[in-house]
Motif scaffolding. Structure first.
Motif, PDB file in Angstrom:
ATOM      1  N   SER A   1      -2.167  23.676 -21.739  1.00  0.00           N
ATOM      2  CA  SER A   1      -2.180  24.184 -20.366  1.00  0.00           C
ATOM      3  C   SER A   1      -3.111  23.355 -19.491  1.00  0.00           C
ATOM      4  N   PHE A   2      -4.264  23.061 -20.039  1.00  0.00           N
ATOM      5  CA  PHE A   2      -5.226  22.246 -19.278  1.00  0.00           C
ATOM      6  C   PHE A   2      -4.662  20.870 -18.993  1.00  0.00           C
ATOM      7  N   ARG A   3      -3.998  20.330 -20.004  1.00  0.00           N
ATOM      8  CA  ARG A   3      -3.447  19.001 -19.848  1.00  0.00           C
ATOM      9  C   ARG A   3      -2.465  18.977 -18.670  1.00  0.00           C
ATOM     10  N   ILE A   4      -1.656  20.027 -18.587  1.00  0.00           N
ATOM     11  CA  ILE A   4      -0.678  20.080 -17.506  1.00  0.00           C
ATOM     12  C   ILE A   4      -1.386  20.244 -16.165  1.00  0.00           C
ATOM     13  N   LEU A   5      -2.443  21.026 -16.192  1.00  0.00           N
ATOM     14  CA  LEU A   5      -3.218  21.180 -14.963  1.00  0.00           C
ATOM     15  C   LEU A   5      -3.789  19.830 -14.531  1.00  0.00           C
ATOM     16  N   PHE A   6      -4.299  19.090 -15.513  1.00  0.00           N
ATOM     17  CA  PHE A   6      -4.806  17.747 -15.208  1.00  0.00           C
ATOM     18  C   PHE A   6      -3.736  16.908 -14.545  1.00  0.00           C
ATOM     19  N   MET A   7      -2.523  17.022 -15.077  1.00  0.00           N
ATOM     20  CA  MET A   7      -1.453  16.192 -14.545  1.00  0.00           C
ATOM     21  C   MET A   7      -1.276  16.432 -13.059  1.00  0.00           C
ATOM     22  N   ILE A   8      -1.306  17.708 -12.660  1.00  0.00           N
ATOM     23  CA  ILE A   8      -1.051  17.921 -11.232  1.00  0.00           C
ATOM     24  C   ILE A   8      -2.275  17.570 -10.388  1.00  0.00           C
ATOM     25  N   ILE A   9      -3.455  17.749 -10.960  1.00  0.00           N
ATOM     26  CA  ILE A   9      -4.627  17.421 -10.154  1.00  0.00           C
ATOM     27  C   ILE A   9      -4.760  15.907  -9.999  1.00  0.00           C
TER      28      ILE A   9
ATOM     29  N   GLY B   1      -2.342  13.759 -10.521  1.00  0.00           N
ATOM     30  CA  GLY B   1      -1.142  13.243  -9.874  1.00  0.00           C
ATOM     31  C   GLY B   1      -1.126  13.550  -8.393  1.00  0.00           C
ATOM     32  N   GLY B   2      -1.492  14.758  -8.068  1.00  0.00           N
ATOM     33  CA  GLY B   2      -1.460  15.130  -6.664  1.00  0.00           C
ATOM     34  C   GLY B   2      -0.926  16.533  -6.528  1.00  0.00           C
ATOM     35  N   VAL B   3      -1.766  17.380  -5.969  1.00  0.00           N
ATOM     36  CA  VAL B   3      -1.370  18.761  -5.789  1.00  0.00           C
ATOM     37  C   VAL B   3      -0.316  18.828  -4.687  1.00  0.00           C
ATOM     38  N   ALA B   4       0.652  19.693  -4.880  1.00  0.00           N
ATOM     39  CA  ALA B   4       1.739  19.858  -3.919  1.00  0.00           C
ATOM     40  C   ALA B   4       2.483  18.559  -3.676  1.00  0.00           C
ATOM     41  N   SER B   5       2.842  17.920  -4.747  1.00  0.00           N
ATOM     42  CA  SER B   5       3.636  16.715  -4.615  1.00  0.00           C
ATOM     43  C   SER B   5       4.519  16.591  -5.848  1.00  0.00           C
ATOM     44  N   ILE B   6       5.807  16.450  -5.615  1.00  0.00           N
ATOM     45  CA  ILE B   6       6.718  16.343  -6.752  1.00  0.00           C
ATOM     46  C   ILE B   6       6.503  14.996  -7.421  1.00  0.00           C
ATOM     47  N   MET B   7       6.352  13.978  -6.594  1.00  0.00           N
ATOM     48  CA  MET B   7       6.150  12.676  -7.190  1.00  0.00           C
ATOM     49  C   MET B   7       4.826  12.642  -7.952  1.00  0.00           C
TER      50      MET B   7
ATOM     51  N   LEU C   1      -3.108  10.788  -7.308  1.00  0.00           N
ATOM     52  CA  LEU C   1      -2.431   9.494  -7.236  1.00  0.00           C
ATOM     53  C   LEU C   1      -1.395   9.470  -6.125  1.00  0.00           C
ATOM     54  N   ALA C   2      -0.737  10.600  -5.917  1.00  0.00           N
ATOM     55  CA  ALA C   2       0.296  10.630  -4.884  1.00  0.00           C
ATOM     56  C   ALA C   2      -0.312  10.275  -3.530  1.00  0.00           C
ATOM     57  N   ARG C   3      -1.538  10.759  -3.302  1.00  0.00           N
ATOM     58  CA  ARG C   3      -2.188  10.460  -2.033  1.00  0.00           C
ATOM     59  C   ARG C   3      -2.563   8.989  -1.937  1.00  0.00           C
ATOM     60  N   LEU C   4      -3.018   8.432  -3.063  1.00  0.00           N
ATOM     61  CA  LEU C   4      -3.344   7.006  -3.055  1.00  0.00           C
ATOM     62  C   LEU C   4      -2.120   6.205  -2.646  1.00  0.00           C
ATOM     63  N   TRP C   5      -1.008   6.614  -3.184  1.00  0.00           N
ATOM     64  CA  TRP C   5       0.260   5.980  -2.892  1.00  0.00           C
ATOM     65  C   TRP C   5       0.562   6.065  -1.405  1.00  0.00           C
TER      66      TRP C   5
END
Ligand SMILES: Nc1ncnc2c1ncn2[C@@H]1O[C@H](COP(=O)(O)OP(=O)(O)OP(=O)(O)O)[C@@H](O)[C@H]1O
Ligand SMILES: Nc1ncnc2c1ncn2[C@@H]1O[C@H](COP(=O)(O)OP(=O)(O)OP(=O)(O)O)[C@@H](O)[C@H]1O
Ligand SMILES: [Mg+2]
Ligand SMILES: [Mg+2]
Lengths: 355, 308, 417, 278, 273
Positions: A265-273, A275-281, A337-341
């Motif tokens: 569960s934490f790992r998945i949370l890490f992914m969105i944090i 990767g970028g909250v509120a971003s599909i990409m 990351l999405a924001r960096l993009w």
């Protein structure tokens, strides 16, 4: 000045409402999809398919699920892995108990089971907020895993509690090679990602975000927090459930309830944090990052220090670097990351002028 | 009936131990709005550092390994390490993340968890170690004799220690200038900065105090189950306590601990057998959840303010 | 010369990192010793690579895939040391033709080699162990027939692993006429007040401790706190290492546990490691004090079995050649480490003799019991066998069910050579 | 037209001076494009301008609160009493006597009004009695706060929170206050009172003020000197009295057209604004 | 020249257009713990009028709005909306009945663009379900486009075309206020509650805002309840004014009446006005 929207005018709202209103984005997207569905199967080794690409795709789907709940609807959850478990065990039981169950249907039914459970555990969100809710979702995490271990019916009375996924067959075609499993996963994930993208850019998504940003105001303009929150829980758990089923069927082949631990569960949370909250990409970027990082570290450690450093220290160093990098990324770009993009794109738009 | 009370008392005393870990969370949350997931890892780090020094010191100084002197030297050194850890955390992790959403900070503390775990084991090795505080974990005789009830000496000692800690911290938060500033910071980082509250200093202080609490918790828990990685899991025991008591309340931690401890044990004994047992993993969470439905901010937590 | 590659999916961090460090230490040290002392197996040096799994299935699978193609002939044996990972790669190993060896864990019914040709749950399965423990208790009571009317507590880790004990103990209970009081401990098990109060209430004659990790030390501590005599607590082999007793301190004194290997550094095989490996300061253990501990020695057992299987396979496929996984599998299936061979290896009494056949992938089915005296383990029994008349049918039944589910036709062992 | 006043301002030894400051948010959004202004000791300087002109950003760049919003001063310098302060922490600044009252109140919601005020004195080490004195002084300025002293600030009305924020800053006994939109959301009477308080502090205790205000009318009435900002640049500056009579200012900032105040009902809906720079 | 296009009839029309009572508040009392926010307050609002509420800080103005649209539930009193008595009711029900509002402390959805914020205002009018949205095909797309058109009208009306896609968090305060108004307008409300829409604006911006309010009132006939501290604005544009002080009503009537009410002067306006 490759990346410019100047000169691209939209004559109708339909055009403006497209997923990729900017032409370069659309071309890029199609190119990426083509690359992953046509080129990758030809060049990727079994290791890449089986150990990296498939899990990245599956985790992306789970991350999209969590992103819907946490990123879009603002309900922090630490129970995604449990919802994945429900999906996996749900699909397994549908396949097992109903003769001739088509795989895709089982996948969706598994997801629906997860959605139901998700709604049940989402009910408290109507009253509870923030970290209180996050800790409360831990109840789901622990309870579901416990129930799956405790009631042997779920695992078809397997003494070890482990279920082995049935063979995947769609319309007579057996998906048993890494390439075919990969393509199946890719197809499912791509379709669901698209659906999610649609959801978040229409009314449903807007009502989620409204509730996230300010629930009193949302209610005042006529959004029903209950419906918004529960639908977010349902959709999110559905996605996690489908991801869980894929996890069992196209990735590991066998799963046990304990595999869907808090850690996951934490790992998945890490992914969105990350990767970028509120971003599909962002969900995709985050999943790739979190799956690849430990592997990369492990390989790098071996390449650098094999033999010269005690193995225990090397493993701990991996852990330290992993933790350190997470913090580093949060500091460099708290929006992921999405924001960096995005910033990259904005700079590109201005380029070659600094501002 | 005697059995019931035995379970009840045992549960209450275990609950105090949960509270001890929960206290660390409360401190940091109250002072910075950060939900510090690394608290469990800090407990582990503290205990490991303590036993590490305790093993190391006799060799260096020739003192009696079981003696009080070595004990206190190790304690002070471990405390020092915790303070350094606190200060570094502030410098490296929190300072650059001022004014960021709480979830970002939360994630950062999960990252910190890995970091701390890795560092702890990297320095002291993965060995499992025993730890004796010199207080036997035995029943108090006169209670045993008079009521045939089992009340552990060790648990009583731990409960008393926790009580003292809680009382002093509660007073500190409510009545001192620094305590007030801590609460202000939790409400609004930027506003706190604007009136000149030195966030850095404040955070370093809290993390150091949380480190101290972690050390105490680490010693007690370490003495119970050995100093090993599983000490980090004490955090999972503390979380339901925390939501039940309220994230922001020091006394809430202790009351929550008592409630969770007692009801979890009673449930395991009286409900467990009907569903196959092993319900301690989720029961406290469910209990806390049910409780939140009545009071969404926990027993003593601050209410979430949203005025329009 | 040529090299035989062995992939090691290890775990050195996380809650079981401590166990992992000892186990992999012993195993790697043994292989290093073979390379140092003998120059490899008939001149074929052993090479290996570790891959950190953190005891996590997904990472285990990644390690499996990553290690699969390494070395000249690929990975030739996979020993995941985690039941979860065992299950995850169970079907893959058959496809990839890599034998999987699970010693003292994994899928119990895989002992039926007819259904699971690629899997070797060697020496002893959980069910055999449970049966052996009952036999041991019986011997202490003066015979298994004396167990009638006795009450045996089972304190188990509430997970798939812990529940492996249920079916077999129920069967034995009805056979011998004792009752089993099952008490679950929620993972991780660092709090057992309620459980031991229940035990205190139920007053069982013995308590079987079926634990893992921190649960063990906590159980012993809480037993002391509630006044249950440690002499009556019998642990399984994942509850019977120094990692379990040392943190419990005094509370562990008198506690007995099963093991398919014993503790001690004075066996010739361990002495050789000391001499040829640590003597050249090449040892894998950071804490040399733990050489000779239960888990370290268990690692040595892994090493011995692996090396002996390769040696056996070389006899058939050519000495001094690096073998493929398929060839090594044959080595495992025809492994025969008798007492003589054990003595030659310097491991007499260190582990039980072992003979694998096409049908029986378990081999020994024996355990020894050791008691903790507060500082070290001392052996208190001879090798005790499980009741195969009970265990084997259960295994075959379960394997047959699996074969049916998967559409596998069991091998006919009379046709195998 | 404003050269004369300009020299006048710089002649009165600058106390706080901002030279050619440029601010970028989020690495890409350029907000201040070279802003320079001075506040002489013991004066009240008003910073006027439309929404989004960059007033708040200017104040935050002085008090160094920008970093918390991922903003950066990329060019220029800021000096207070002759020393560079652009690298100082807000804590040091408050100790030196510069404090900002942020736009949008920012009270500590869970603390009571009185606790809010007390935190204001964090940087000072003063006796209990003196603290009490200070508190009383604030209560004297804002009697409403005294009534609500034990309420949680988060639940008080908008105006009460505004008073609380200003009162809290006063507790630090500053020499220089950066006031961001103090009149926002306050009843007219209170606005008047607040500006009276500003004047009072200014004359009696020599506190200097830099205030960002939308309520141009009142601001110019109380200020000594004014700057007008548009789009991240200073476009006009001058003596407050002069500005108040400047025709453009009158029209665009005071809503006075020629013959006097015009009813809000009658203002026509068309783009009236002339931009100095855009 | 240009400022004189409002002919005399327009003023008359204003008095004419005001209709019957739509909202009637009777003896409302509201308290929080010990704090009495509103004590026994009664007033009504008529169709099409601009009704202002003024009073010192903490008088209970915002609380009054919160009572009207169901955020707060008064302990005592009756609320009649279009002749129907509403007991305890939830904000989204009020929204469904055509009541929209803006907030004193801007309550925009910070993470969303201007366009999306205003689109949320049309939420109530959208009928498609979740699945349809996921597919974004047929009816869902059509609906989306249709509502987008309406929203674009609002955007044009408020002259915020250029910031359509900007995240609202980055906008200056005044524009945020305008967007918030847009969100409320998008719901095509019949009763619009505005809580200090002009706070923190300069004169010019206030003029714009007034214009918007008046236009809404004129063009769509929307009834408006307005809280504002700028007396110039209040006196110029309201039809009737209620004055609150410490939760009590101390005045009610036409702007001129109120302006000269000594009690109001003492409590609120002060002598300088
Ligand atoms: N944190 C931020 N990130 C990005 N842009 C910002 C940020 N804060 C402000 N801005 C932008 O900077 C510009 C100036 O904002 P600022 O708040 O300084 O204006 P202001 O003059 O104080 O306006 P107002 O009168 O509305 O308060 C605005 O265009 C705003 O959009
Ligand atoms: N949710 C609440 N809990 C406790 N007290 C409240 C709450 N809402 C309002 N109050 C109190 O009620 C009183 C009236 O508040 P309200 O916000 O209605 O004032 P207001 O007239 O809008 O003032 P302002 O002009 O300053 O915005 C205040 O004293 C406030 O503290
Ligand atoms: Mg501003
Ligand atoms: Mg108000």
């Amino acid at each position: 000045m490759l990346y410019r929207e100047a000169g691209q005018f939209k004559a109708s709202y339909i055009e403006d409402q497209q997923i990729f209103p900017i032409r370069q984005d659309k071309i890029g997207f199609i190119a990426i999809l083509a690359f992953f569905s046509l080129v990758v199967p030809m060049i990727a080794s079994e290791y890449w398919l089986q150990a990296i690409l498939i899990p990245v795709l599956i985790f992306s789907l789970a991350a999209i699920g969590l992103n819907i709940l946490t990123g879009y609807a603002g309900q922090l959850s630490l129970g995604s892995a449990a919802f994945m478990a429900v999906g996996a065990f749900g699909a397994y039981n549908f396949m097992l108990r109903i003769d001739g169950m088509p795989f895709i249907a089982a996948l969706i039914l598994g997801g629906l089971c997860a959605a139901l459970v998700g709604i049940a555990f989402g009910l408290p969100s109507l009253r509870i907020k923030g970290f209180y809710l996050a800790v409360a979702t831990l109840a789901a995490q622990f309870f579901i895993v416990w129930a799956l271990v405790k009631f042997p019916w779920f695992s078809n009375n397997s003494t070890s509690g482990v279920i082995s996924a049935q063979k995947v067959e769609i319309l007579g075609f057996a998906f048993d090679t890494p390439v075919s499993k990969y393509l199946l996963t890719l197809a499912v994930v791509a379709v669901f990602a698209l659906l999610a993208k649609n959801l978040v850019r229409t009314t449903t998504g807007r009502s989620w975000m409204a509730v996230r940003d300010m629930d009193v105001a949302a209610e005042v303009i006529g959004i029903r927090p209950m419906r918004a929150k529960l639908s977010a829980f349902a959709v999110s758990s559905f996605y996690c459930g489908v991801a869980g089923a894929l996890y069992a069927y196209t990735y590991l082949g066998t799963v046990e309830p304990e595999g869907f631990s808090l850690d996951l569960s934490f790992r998945i949370l890490f992914m969105i944090i990350i990767g970028g909250v509120a971003s599909i990409m962002g969900s995709f970027l985050g999943a790739a990052f979190i799956v690849l990082l430990p592997i990369f570290l492990n390989v790098a450690m071996h390449a650098l220090f094999a033999g010269t450093m005690p193995a225990g220290l090397a493993s701990n160093l991996e852990l330290i670097i992993f933790g350190g990098l997470i913090i580093f990324f949060l500091i460099v770009e708290p929006h992921g990351l999405a924001r960096l993009w995005q910033i990259g794109k904005e700079k590109l738009r201005l380029w070659p002028f600094p501002h | 009936m005697q059995f019931f009370f035995e379970v009840l008392i045992g549960g209450l005393l275990s609950g105090v131990l949960y509270a001890l870990v929960a206290l660390g969370f409360v401190l940091i949350y109250k002072a910075s709005g950060v939900f510090n997931f690394a608290q469990g890892a800090m407990v582990f780090f503290a205990a490991l550092t303590f036993v590490g020094f305790r093993e190391l010191l006799p060799g260096l100084t020739g003192l009696d390994p079981e003696g009080a002197l070595v004990f206190w030297m190790a304690f002070v050194l471990a405390l020092g390490a915790m303070i350094v850890l606190g200060i570094l955390t502030e410098k490296i992790v929190l300072r650059p993340l001022v004014n960021q959403p709480h979830i970002t900070l939360f994630m950062a503390t999960i990252g910190l968890t890995f970091l701390v775990e890795g560092i702890a084991q990297g320095i002291w090795g993965a060995n499992v170690r025993g730890l004796s505080l010199g207080i036997a974990d035995e029943p108090v005789e006169w209670i045993m004799d008079s009521a045939n009830m089992l009340v552990s000496k060790f648990d009583l000692f731990a409960a008393a220690l926790a009580g003292v800690l809680v009382a002093s911290l509660a007073l500190f938060f409510q009545y001192t200038k620094v305590g007030r500033a801590l609460r202000a910071v939790a409400d609004d980082h930027q506003a706190a900065l604007s009136i000149g509250i030195p966030l850095q200093q404040i955070w370093a202080i809290v993390w150091a105090v949380a480190g101290f609490v972690a050390l105490v918790a680490g010693l007690i828990w370490g003495a119970r189950s050995g100093v090993q990685f599983a000490l980090t899991f004490t955090a999972l025991k503390a979380l339901p306590v925390l939501i039940l008591g309220g994230f922001t309340s020091v006394p809430g931690a202790i009351v929550g601990g008592l409630i969770i401890g007692a009801s979890e044990k009673l449930a395991e004994v009286y409900i467990g057998p009907f569903v196959g047992g092993g319900i301690e993993g989720w029961f406290p969470y469910m209990l806390a959840l049910a409780f939140l439905l009545v009071r969404p901010e926990g027993l003593f937590g601050e209410r979430h303010i949203d005025r329009v | 010369a040529s090299e035989q590659f062995i992939g090691l999916p290890s775990y050195r961090v996380g809650p079981f990192g401590s166990n992992g460090a000892s186990l992999y230490g012993g195993w790697i040290d043994y292989m290093a010793m073979i390379n140092e002392r003998d120059g490899g197996i008939n001149g074929v040096k052993l090479s290996w690579e570790e891959c950190e799994t953190e005891y996590n299935n997904a990472r285990g699978v990644e390690c499996y895939e990553r290690l699969k193609g390494k070395g000249a002939t690929g990975n030739t044996v996979f020993q995941p040391l985690s039941t979860g990972i065992t299950y995850s790669v169970l079907e893959k190993v058959a496809q990839d033709k890599i034998p999987m060896v699970t010693i003292g864990y994994g899928r119990t019914d895989a002992a039926d080699g007819r259904v699971f040709p690629w899997v070797f749950p060697m020496i002893s399965t959980y069910w055999t162990q449970a049966s052996a423990i009952i036999n041991y208790i019986g011997s202490k009571e003066g015979g298994v027939d004396k167990l009638k009317g006795k009450k045996i507590g089972l304190l188990y880790h509430d997970s798939a692993y812990g529940k492996e004990s249920h079916a077999i103990l129920d069967k034995l209970a009805s056979k011998h006429g004792f009752t089993v009081e099952k008490i679950a401990v929620a993972s991780p098990g660092n709090e057992q007040q309620a459980q031991w109060l229940q035990i205190r209430q139920a007053k069982p004659d013995y308590v079987i401790l079926w634990g893992w990790g921190v649960m063990n030390a906590t159980a012993l501590r809480t037993a002391q706190k509630t006044g249950y005599p440690r002499e009556k607590v019998i642990g399984v082999w994942w509850s019977g290492s120094e990692e379990d007793t040392v943190p419990a301190g005094d509370a562990a004194k008198g506690y007995t546990a099963a093991g398919f290997n014993v503790a001690g550094a004075n066996y010739p095989v361990v002495q050789d490691i000391q001499k040829h490996v640590y003597g050249k300061s090449k040892g894998n253990m950071e804490d040399k004090g733990r050489v000779g501990s239960v888990l370290y020695n268990r690692g040595v057992v892994h090493g011995i079995i692996t090396v002996e299987a390769i040696r056996k396979a070389q006899e058939k496929y050519g000495k001094g050649k690096a073998l493929t996984g398929e060839q090594v599998r044959w080595g495992f299936e025809n492994l025969d480490i008798d007492d003589k061979r054990l003595a030659a290896l310097g491991a007499a009494g260190f582990m039980p003799d072992l003979k694998i056949t096409c049908a029986d992938h378990e081999g020994a089915g024996k355990v020894k019991f050791q008691q903790w005296d507060g500082a070290k383990w001392t052996v208190v029994s001879d090798w005790i066998s499980g009741d195969q008349t009970v265990v084997r049918p259960m295994i075959e039944e379960s394997a047959a069910a699996y074969a049916k589910e998967k559409g596998i036709t069991p091998r006919d062992c009379s046709k195998e050579m | 037209m404003n050269t004369a006043t300009h020299t006048a301002a710089s002649a009165a030894a600058p106390y706080l001076s901002i030279n050619n400051v440029e601010v970028i948010y989020d690495h890409v959004i350029l907000v201040l494009k070279g802003v320079s202004l001075q506040v002489p000791k013991g004066k009240i300087v008003a910073l006027l301008g439309a929404n989004g002109a960059g007033k708040s950003t200017t104040l935050k760049s002085i008090s160094n609160l920008l970093r918390a919003e991922r903003g950066d001063v990329t060019k220029g310098s800021i000096e207070f009493k002759g020393a560079r302060i652009d690298q100082m922490t807000p804590n040091d600044l408050v100790k030196r006597g510069v404090i900002q009252v942020m736009e949008g109140r920012h009270c500590f919601g869970h603390l009571s009004i009185e606790e809010n005020l007390l935190t204001g004195a964090y940087t000072r080490s003063i006796s209990r009695a003196e603290l009490k004195d200070n508190l009383e002084k604030v209560y004297h300025y804002f009697p409403r706060l005294k009534q609500r002293r034990s309420s949680q600030a988060g639940y008080t009305s908008g105006g009460e929170q505004q008073m609380c924020a200003i009162g809290r800053a006063l507790m630090a006994k500053p020499e220089m206050i950066l006031l961001d939109e103090p009149s926002m959301g306050l009843a007219p009477q209170i606005v008047e009172e607040i500006f009276e308080i500003v004047k009072d502090l200014n004359t009696k205790e020599q506190v200097s003020f830099l205030l960002a205000e939308q309520n141009t009318m009142v601001a110019l009435r109380y200020a000594d000197f004014g700057y007008i900002m548009e789009n991240g640049r200073i476009v006009m500056e001058g003596d407050a009295k002069e500005l108040a009579t400047n025709e453009d200012v009158k029209e665009f900032y005071l809503g006075l057209a020629g013959e006097g105040r015009k009813s809000f009902r009658d203002v026509k809906h068309y783009r009236r604004r002339k931009r100095w720079l855009s | 020249m240009m400022m004189n296009d409002m002919p005399q009839e327009a003023v008359q029309e204003q008095t004419r257009r005001i209709g019957d009572v739509v909202l009637d508040l009777q003896n409302i009392s509201l308290s929080f713990g010990g704090v009495k926010a509103l004590t026994n307050i009664s007033f009504d609002v008529r169709e099409h009028e601009i009704r202002s509420i003024i009073g010192p800080n903490g008088a209970g103005k915002s609380s009054m709005l919160n009572v009207i649209n169901g955020v707060y539930h008064p302990q005592e009193g009756r609320i009649l909306f279009r002749g129907e008595e509403r007991r305890k009711m939830e904000p989204h029900v009020a929204a469904a009945q055509g009541i929209a509002r803006t907030f004193q402390n801007i309550a925009l959805f910070k993470g969303m663009s201007v366009l999306d914020n205003i689109m949320t205002g049309r939420n109530l009018k959208m009928k498609c379900g979740l699945l349809a949205h996921a597919m974004f095909w047929g009816p869902a797309q059509k609906e989306e486009i249709e509502h987008r058109k309406k929203v674009e009208e609002v955007i044009d009306f408020l002259e915020i075309q250029s910031i359509r896609k900007t995240p609202v968090g980055r906008l200056p305060y005044g524009l945020q206020k305008r967007v918030e108004l847009g969100r409320a307008l998008a719901a095509e409300p019949s009763l619009l509650l505005l809580d200090e829409p002009m706070a923190g604006m300069n004169v010019e911006e206030k003029q714009d805002m007034c214009r918007f309010i008046l236009d809404v009132n004129d063009q769509f006939g929307t009834t408006i309840v307005l809280i504002e501290h700028d007396m110039g604005v209040v006196m110029d544009i309201s039809d009737r004014v209620v004055v609150l002080d410490y939760g009590k009503k101390i005045g009610d009537g036409a702007p001129d009446e109120v302006k000269n009410n000594p009690e109001v002067i003492a409590a609120y306006l002060g002598t300088s006005h």
